[in-house]
Scaffold this motif. Structure first.
Motif, PDB file in Angstrom:
ATOM      1  N   PRO A   1     -45.748 105.605 -51.314  1.00 37.38           N
ATOM      2  CA  PRO A   1     -44.252 106.475 -51.009  1.00 37.38           C
ATOM      3  C   PRO A   1     -44.241 106.959 -50.501  1.00 37.38           C
ATOM      4  O   PRO A   1     -45.539 107.881 -49.943  1.00 37.38           O
ATOM      5  CB  PRO A   1     -44.243 106.851 -52.684  1.00 37.38           C
ATOM      6  N   GLY A   2     -43.893 107.506 -49.100  1.00 36.60           N
ATOM      7  CA  GLY A   2     -43.432 108.590 -48.256  1.00 36.60           C
ATOM      8  C   GLY A   2     -44.455 108.095 -47.046  1.00 36.60           C
ATOM      9  O   GLY A   2     -44.319 108.693 -45.816  1.00 36.60           O
ATOM     10  N   ASP A   3     -44.923 107.256 -46.475  1.00 40.29           N
ATOM     11  CA  ASP A   3     -45.420 106.369 -45.911  1.00 40.29           C
ATOM     12  C   ASP A   3     -44.127 106.175 -44.696  1.00 40.29           C
ATOM     13  O   ASP A   3     -42.979 106.108 -44.862  1.00 40.29           O
ATOM     14  CB  ASP A   3     -46.123 104.754 -46.138  1.00 40.29           C
ATOM     15  N   ALA A   4     -44.162 106.171 -43.806  1.00 38.81           N
ATOM     16  CA  ALA A   4     -43.915 106.018 -42.044  1.00 38.81           C
ATOM     17  C   ALA A   4     -43.727 104.622 -42.257  1.00 38.81           C
ATOM     18  O   ALA A   4     -44.464 103.715 -42.042  1.00 38.81           O
ATOM     19  CB  ALA A   4     -44.018 106.615 -40.840  1.00 38.81           C
ATOM     20  N   ILE A   5     -42.357 104.444 -41.820  1.00 37.26           N
ATOM     21  CA  ILE A   5     -41.544 102.544 -41.278  1.00 37.26           C
ATOM     22  C   ILE A   5     -42.047 102.545 -39.555  1.00 37.26           C
ATOM     23  O   ILE A   5     -41.329 103.829 -39.001  1.00 37.26           O
ATOM     24  CB  ILE A   5     -40.529 101.990 -41.738  1.00 37.26           C
ATOM     25  N   VAL A   6     -42.033 101.833 -39.098  1.00 39.24           N
ATOM     26  CA  VAL A   6     -42.935 101.799 -37.655  1.00 39.24           C
ATOM     27  C   VAL A   6     -42.918 100.887 -37.043  1.00 39.24           C
ATOM     28  O   VAL A   6     -43.362  99.869 -37.322  1.00 39.24           O
ATOM     29  CB  VAL A   6     -44.464 102.327 -37.214  1.00 39.24           C
ATOM     30  N   VAL A   7     -41.640 100.221 -36.326  1.00 38.63           N
ATOM     31  CA  VAL A   7     -41.923  99.211 -35.103  1.00 38.63           C
ATOM     32  C   VAL A   7     -42.477  99.266 -34.272  1.00 38.63           C
ATOM     33  O   VAL A   7     -42.270 100.644 -33.570  1.00 38.63           O
ATOM     34  CB  VAL A   7     -40.236  98.632 -35.018  1.00 38.63           C
ATOM     35  N   SER A   8     -42.710  98.144 -33.848  1.00 39.97           N
ATOM     36  CA  SER A   8     -43.779  98.269 -32.603  1.00 39.97           C
ATOM     37  C   SER A   8     -42.436  98.691 -31.192  1.00 39.97           C
ATOM     38  O   SER A   8     -43.227  98.198 -30.082  1.00 39.97           O
ATOM     39  CB  SER A   8     -44.625  97.131 -32.113  1.00 39.97           C
ATOM     40  N   GLY A   9     -41.781  97.697 -31.173  1.00 43.97           N
ATOM     41  CA  GLY A   9     -41.135  97.572 -30.029  1.00 43.97           C
ATOM     42  C   GLY A   9     -39.762  96.429 -30.846  1.00 43.97           C
ATOM     43  O   GLY A   9     -39.128  96.784 -31.329  1.00 43.97           O
ATOM     44  N   ASP A  10     -38.645  96.614 -29.058  1.00 44.57           N
ATOM     45  CA  ASP A  10     -36.857  96.395 -29.131  1.00 44.57           C
ATOM     46  C   ASP A  10     -37.255  94.972 -29.921  1.00 44.57           C
ATOM     47  O   ASP A  10     -38.408  93.874 -29.644  1.00 44.57           O
ATOM     48  CB  ASP A  10     -36.794  96.521 -28.009  1.00 44.57           C
ATOM     49  N   LEU A  11     -36.025  94.672 -30.633  1.00 45.05           N
ATOM     50  CA  LEU A  11     -36.482  93.231 -31.547  1.00 45.05           C
ATOM     51  C   LEU A  11     -35.083  92.095 -30.990  1.00 45.05           C
ATOM     52  O   LEU A  11     -34.354  92.652 -30.855  1.00 45.05           O
ATOM     53  CB  LEU A  11     -35.241  93.722 -33.136  1.00 45.05           C
ATOM     54  N   GLY A  12     -35.483  91.082 -31.597  1.00 45.89           N
ATOM     55  CA  GLY A  12     -34.434  90.011 -30.958  1.00 45.89           C
ATOM     56  C   GLY A  12     -34.614  88.923 -30.019  1.00 45.89           C
ATOM     57  O   GLY A  12     -33.228  88.556 -29.662  1.00 45.89           O
ATOM     58  N   ALA A  13     -35.868  89.536 -28.883  1.00 44.30           N
ATOM     59  CA  ALA A  13     -35.385  88.742 -27.764  1.00 44.30           C
ATOM     60  C   ALA A  13     -36.354  87.485 -27.961  1.00 44.30           C
ATOM     61  O   ALA A  13     -35.430  86.706 -27.301  1.00 44.30           O
ATOM     62  CB  ALA A  13     -36.307  89.937 -26.644  1.00 44.30           C
ATOM     63  N   HIS A  14     -37.144  86.739 -28.609  1.00 46.64           N
ATOM     64  CA  HIS A  14     -37.692  85.586 -28.865  1.00 46.64           C
ATOM     65  C   HIS A  14     -36.785  84.681 -29.770  1.00 46.64           C
ATOM     66  O   HIS A  14     -36.404  83.572 -28.057  1.00 46.64           O
ATOM     67  CB  HIS A  14     -38.974  85.736 -29.689  1.00 46.64           C
ATOM     68  N   GLY A  15     -35.722  85.163 -30.773  1.00 44.42           N
ATOM     69  CA  GLY A  15     -34.469  84.189 -31.003  1.00 44.42           C
ATOM     70  C   GLY A  15     -33.713  84.210 -29.734  1.00 44.42           C
ATOM     71  O   GLY A  15     -33.300  83.178 -29.946  1.00 44.42           O
ATOM     72  N   MET A  16     -33.590  85.359 -29.515  1.00 47.45           N
ATOM     73  CA  MET A  16     -32.274  85.523 -28.670  1.00 47.45           C
ATOM     74  C   MET A  16     -32.660  84.288 -26.879  1.00 47.45           C
ATOM     75  O   MET A  16     -31.603  83.149 -25.964  1.00 47.45           O
ATOM     76  CB  MET A  16     -31.715  86.671 -27.900  1.00 47.45           C
ATOM     77  N   ALA A  17     -33.714  84.731 -26.873  1.00 44.22           N
ATOM     78  CA  ALA A  17     -34.064  83.863 -25.781  1.00 44.22           C
ATOM     79  C   ALA A  17     -34.214  82.016 -25.647  1.00 44.22           C
ATOM     80  O   ALA A  17     -34.017  81.626 -24.862  1.00 44.22           O
ATOM     81  CB  ALA A  17     -35.370  84.164 -24.830  1.00 44.22           C
ATOM     82  N   ILE A  18     -34.988  82.069 -26.948  1.00 44.73           N
ATOM     83  CA  ILE A  18     -34.184  80.417 -27.127  1.00 44.73           C
ATOM     84  C   ILE A  18     -32.886  80.405 -27.232  1.00 44.73           C
ATOM     85  O   ILE A  18     -32.714  79.154 -27.053  1.00 44.73           O
ATOM     86  CB  ILE A  18     -34.845  80.697 -28.287  1.00 44.73           C
ATOM     87  N   LEU A  19     -31.636  80.812 -28.146  1.00 43.48           N
ATOM     88  CA  LEU A  19     -31.027  80.854 -27.877  1.00 43.48           C
ATOM     89  C   LEU A  19     -30.177  79.652 -26.709  1.00 43.48           C
ATOM     90  O   LEU A  19     -29.312  79.438 -26.431  1.00 43.48           O
ATOM     91  CB  LEU A  19     -30.152  81.127 -29.039  1.00 43.48           C
ATOM     92  N   SER A  20     -30.464  81.287 -26.154  1.00 43.38           N
ATOM     93  CA  SER A  20     -29.830  81.066 -24.186  1.00 43.38           C
ATOM     94  C   SER A  20     -30.522  79.501 -23.518  1.00 43.38           C
ATOM     95  O   SER A  20     -29.488  79.265 -22.664  1.00 43.38           O
ATOM     96  CB  SER A  20     -30.626  81.908 -23.554  1.00 43.38           C
ATOM     97  N   VAL A  21     -30.831  78.958 -24.090  1.00 44.15           N
ATOM     98  CA  VAL A  21     -31.098  77.473 -23.416  1.00 44.15           C
ATOM     99  C   VAL A  21     -31.596  76.092 -24.504  1.00 44.15           C
ATOM    100  O   VAL A  21     -31.307  75.497 -24.342  1.00 44.15           O
ATOM    101  CB  VAL A  21     -32.825  77.969 -22.858  1.00 44.15           C
ATOM    102  N   ARG A  22     -30.314  76.512 -25.600  1.00 42.38           N
ATOM    103  CA  ARG A  22     -29.921  75.299 -26.506  1.00 42.38           C
ATOM    104  C   ARG A  22     -29.239  74.471 -26.276  1.00 42.38           C
ATOM    105  O   ARG A  22     -27.742  75.448 -25.788  1.00 42.38           O
ATOM    106  CB  ARG A  22     -30.003  76.320 -28.159  1.00 42.38           C
TER     107      ARG A  22
END
Lengths: 96, 354, 361
Positions: B181-202
């Motif tokens: 409890p009290g821990d910070a939650i950190v994300v390492s960068g912007d989200l969703g690029a991989h999934g949408m890059a795949i979708l863009s060529v589906r």
């Protein structure tokens, strides 16, 4: 139902209105969209797109006008006070 | 005729190079298998352990710190199409497994790699994939020490499947049980690029976009955190199911409530727009080079600064905290000020129209 | 993204929420017809900003929820035929028929493909002349023009290997059905902005007048939805029952005549079964005689026996706004997105799924 997203028209091609099409930019991504229902569309217009078709040219002037009217009405009305009776929100209803 | 005069020669049909397309014999263990190894795999991955050309690799004890814990992971990679903006199945197969090790707090060291190739696959495609793997392995500083190749009938393998396994040496203890409890939650960068890059060529859903996959090795990020003396409690990469699924899994395992702010979660404009267009939620979209870290709140800013020093985690940011209330859920304060409980993804996110 | 972000401004949202709290002096029950609006409301947490007496119930405006199980069974039967490429919007794939979904059919070897636009299915038919391409034309008035254009285009191109399985629904007859129920508790409506973009709102003026109920044509962004709610509440508080248009940047009273003309050309009004609700007269569209040769139901006469639906699932009550998803005894227990009893739990727009997904259990 009916996810429809605004996008900016980049190009328009096709003679026959039913087959008119062009590229539309949606905040950095682009897709070919059909303009069969908005044959009068011009590059630079914003359109509302659903299932690959533009359903309507978005009335930007109206968007700005209605938004400004809403914000003005809301701004006149500060929390804790009762709404100013002359604001557009209260046009038909004077009581809070 | 000249041919009749000359000495009889058996015109062996085996070409000197592996040919243009994969055939069943490339997986048969005979001459063609050998040529494939010599012309494609060996030049890319050559190292003393691989060069022994044995079915197994003996890892030298001297490479490991005495009494260090080892981390061991395996994963299979299937992706359609094989090549997509920002990467291909080869990058994924190396990064995926080294990242699984990094998320154990381990420095990735050795990889194995098994290919299942489909008959008819252009050898040029395989070469391109192998070249990407070579570069990815070099960047991640891992050695590919043993491997295998099988070929299956045409139409049975979407071009190719790759399975990699990896061994690494644990440098720091990280586990869901260490989340406090009290821990910070950190994300390492912007989200969703991989999934949408795949979708863009589906097929059927294609769109033009500047979005490229975020596929990348994550050990350098973890190393940067450890070098900055951050007591990292838990790490998780945000692959299938995205941020939302990873956080839910951890909240359920650890029995705590996580509170995050939507407005703090980095998503680029084009990814956000593509999600709007197809009715998807970026919090559920897959990433291949992003992770979430749980660490003491007092060290959070230092951690973010350490991550920002690397290209891959330049957009690192604190997105929330672990609450001290008991529970098993993830609470999202929406950008418009509402509250929403994030759920696990049920099956694959499908583009919607309605 | 311009024209989206403007309507998500936190300060405006908060101000509108306060204005609604101030305007609502009595408890009111409002229905948003459209599942997309239900999702926006829950996704942005707008429901939690409303005063406690103000109840939102969720309407039947989710095309995949109201597509009858028998038609999904038919879709599956067609998809499993040799040579067929079955195309659908992604939404429809997970929705169970009486037993299975199109994803299950895919797992059994059917060639099921997700398309973004109905014209993508027409393109597939052109590219695969040796295959039969069938498009699952589900949707409400918003999607009807795109689906109609697919039929028109296939007809123009004389494509003999393209057909449509039509499940085209209309909103006003469903509203009439809800309002006619003696148990109806809805006092005001948010009318679906994108449906009205195509069809306009003349029909809604008739409903407002005959049932004395306020109706506000509303958009889909947080500011739109809260402003729409505010406008309905103000009407209710002052005893009015008019049709007002919140979504002025897009919706005209007459709709989009060019789109309506194509729908008129291809489709005609017909009775439709609504899943969980039953037969509603004149509540849907079917292909006109001139386009009947594109009807997949005629091209693939698949005999499908209707299976009884789960008695635990109270989908009919939910879709008519008579019950909140969380009030259903099966909600979150025997019915979850992984093991759905009814369509609203799987569809991305279904009220039950939205409640589950956004943690309103």
């Amino acid at each position: 139902m009916c996810l429809a997203i605004p996008g900016k028209v980049l190009s328009v091609e096709g003679e026959q209105p039913a087959l008119r099409r062009g590229r539309v930019d949606f905040g950095g991504i682009r897709k070919e969209i059909r303009f069969a229902f908005t044959p009068e569309v011009q590059p630079g217009n914003y359109v509302l797109v659903h299932a690959g078709f533009a359903l309507r040219i978005i009335d930007e002037a109206e968007a700005e006008r209605s938004q400004a009217a809403l914000e003005e009405a809301l701004a006149e009305w500060t929390p804790g006070d009762s709404p100013a009776s002359n604001s557009s929100l209260d046009a038909q209803d004077g009581s809070p | 005729m000249a041919a009749a005069d000359s000495e009889f020669v058996l015109h062996c049909p085996v070409p000197a190079d592996p040919g243009d397309r994969i055939v069943l014999a490339h997986g048969g263990g005979g001459k063609l298998s050998q040529r494939l190894f010599e012309h494609v795999f060996h030049p890319a991955f050559s190292n003393p352990l691989l060069d022994q050309r044995h079915d197994g690799a003996v890892l030298p004890a001297a490479a490991f710190q005495a009494l260090a814990d080892l981390a061991f992971s395996t994963d299979s990679y299937v992706v359609k199409p094989l090549v997509f903006p920002g990467g291909n199945i080869g990058d994924l197969a190396v990064h995926g497994t080294v990242n699984d090790l990094a998320m154990c707090g381990a420095r990735p060291m050795y990889l194995s790699c098994a290919f299942i190739l489909e008959e008819g696959l252009p050898v040029a495609t395989l070469r391109a994939v192998v070249e990407s793997m070579r570069r990815a392995a070099e960047r991640a500083q891992v050695l590919l020490v043993t491997g295998d190749t099988k070929v299956v009938d045409y139409g049975k393998a979407d071009g190719m499947f790759i399975t990699t396994a990896g061994v690494g040496q644990v440098c720091h203890p990280v586990a869901a049980s260490r989340i406090q409890p009290g821990d910070a939650i950190v994300v390492s960068g912007d989200l969703g690029a991989h999934g949408m890059a795949i979708l863009s060529v589906r097929e059927g859903l294609e769109f033009e976009s500047p979005i490229v996959s975020d596929t990348a090795p994550l050990w350098p990020c973890v190393e940067a955190l450890l070098k900055a003396h951050i007591d990292v409690h838990c790490l998780r990469d945000l692959t299938r199911g995205g941020l939302s699924s990873a956080l839910n899994e951890l909240a359920q395992t650890r029995g705590l409530i996580f509170q995050i702010e939507e407005s703090l979660i980095p998503v680029t404009g084009p990814v956000r727009s593509a999600c709007e267009l197809f009715g998807l939620d970026p919090l559920y979209v897959a990433n291949e080079g992003r992770f979430v870290a749980f660490l003491p709140a007092a060290e959070a800013q230092k951690a973010v600064d350490a991550l920002k020093s690397l290209d891959v985690s330049q957009q690192a940011t604190i997105i929330g905290f672990v609450s001290d209330e008991p529970g098993h859920s993830v609470h999202l304060r929406t950008a418009t000020g509402g509250l929403r409980i994030l759920q696990m993804l049920s099956g694959e996110q499908l583009p919607r129209i309605c | 993204m311009k024209l989206l972000t403007d309507y998500r401004k936190t300060s405006t949202v908060a101000q509108l929420a306060r204005a609604i709290q101030c305007a609502a002096t009595r408890p009111w029950t409002l229905m948003e017809i459209c599942g997309g609006q239900t999702h926006s409301i829950l996704k942005f947490g707008l429901d939690q900003m409303l005063p406690p007496g103000l109840t939102l119930v969720h309407g039947p405006g989710c095309p995949v929820c109201v597509t009858p199980a028998e038609l999904i069974d038919k879709a599956i039967a067609i998809a499993l035929q040799p040579r067929v490429i079955f195309c659908s919007f992604g939404d429809m794939l997970r929705v169970p028929g009486s037993k299975h979904s199109l994803l299950d059919a895919k797992a059994s070897g059917a060639d099921v493909r997700v398309v973004y636009s109905p014209l993508d299915a027409v393109k597939l038919a052109r590219e695969n002349p040796q295959r039969e391409v069938v498009f699952f034309a589900v949707g409400f008035e918003t999607t009807a023009p795109a689906n109609a254009m697919a039929a028109w285009q296939a007809s123009q191109d004389k494509l003999s290997n393209f057909s449509l399985l039509v499940a085209q629904m209309l909103v006003p007859p469903a509203m009439r059905q809800i309002l006619s129920s003696p148990n109806c508790r809805v006092q005001g409506f948010l009318a679906p902005g994108h449906v009205c973009t195509v069809e306009g709102y003349v029909e809604y003026e008739r409903l407002a007048a005959s049932f004395h109920v306020p109706i506000v044509v509303t958009g889909f962004e947080p500011v739109d939805l809260l402003e729409g709610i505010l406008m309905v509440v103000r009407q209710l508080e002052s005893g009015r029952a008019d049709v007002e248009n919140q979504y002025v940047r897009v919706v005209r009273r007459e709709g989009n005549p060019a789109a309506r003309a194509v729908v008129q050309e291809v489709f005609e009004v017909s009775d439709r079964h609504w899943r969980g609700v039953g037969l509603i007269p004149s509540s849907g569209l079917r292909l006109r005689e001139a386009y009947r040769h594109l009807d997949a139901e005629l091209r693939f006469p698949a005999a499908v026996t209707p299976a009884p639906r789960s008695e635990l699932c109270l989908v009919g009550l939910v879709l008519q706004g008579l019950m909140k998803p969380s009030e259903c005894p099966a909600f979150g227990k025997s019915c979850t997105p992984d093991q759905p009893l009814g369509a609203p739990m799987v569809s991305s727009e279904g009220a039950c799924s939205a409640y589950y997904l956004y943690g309103r259990g």
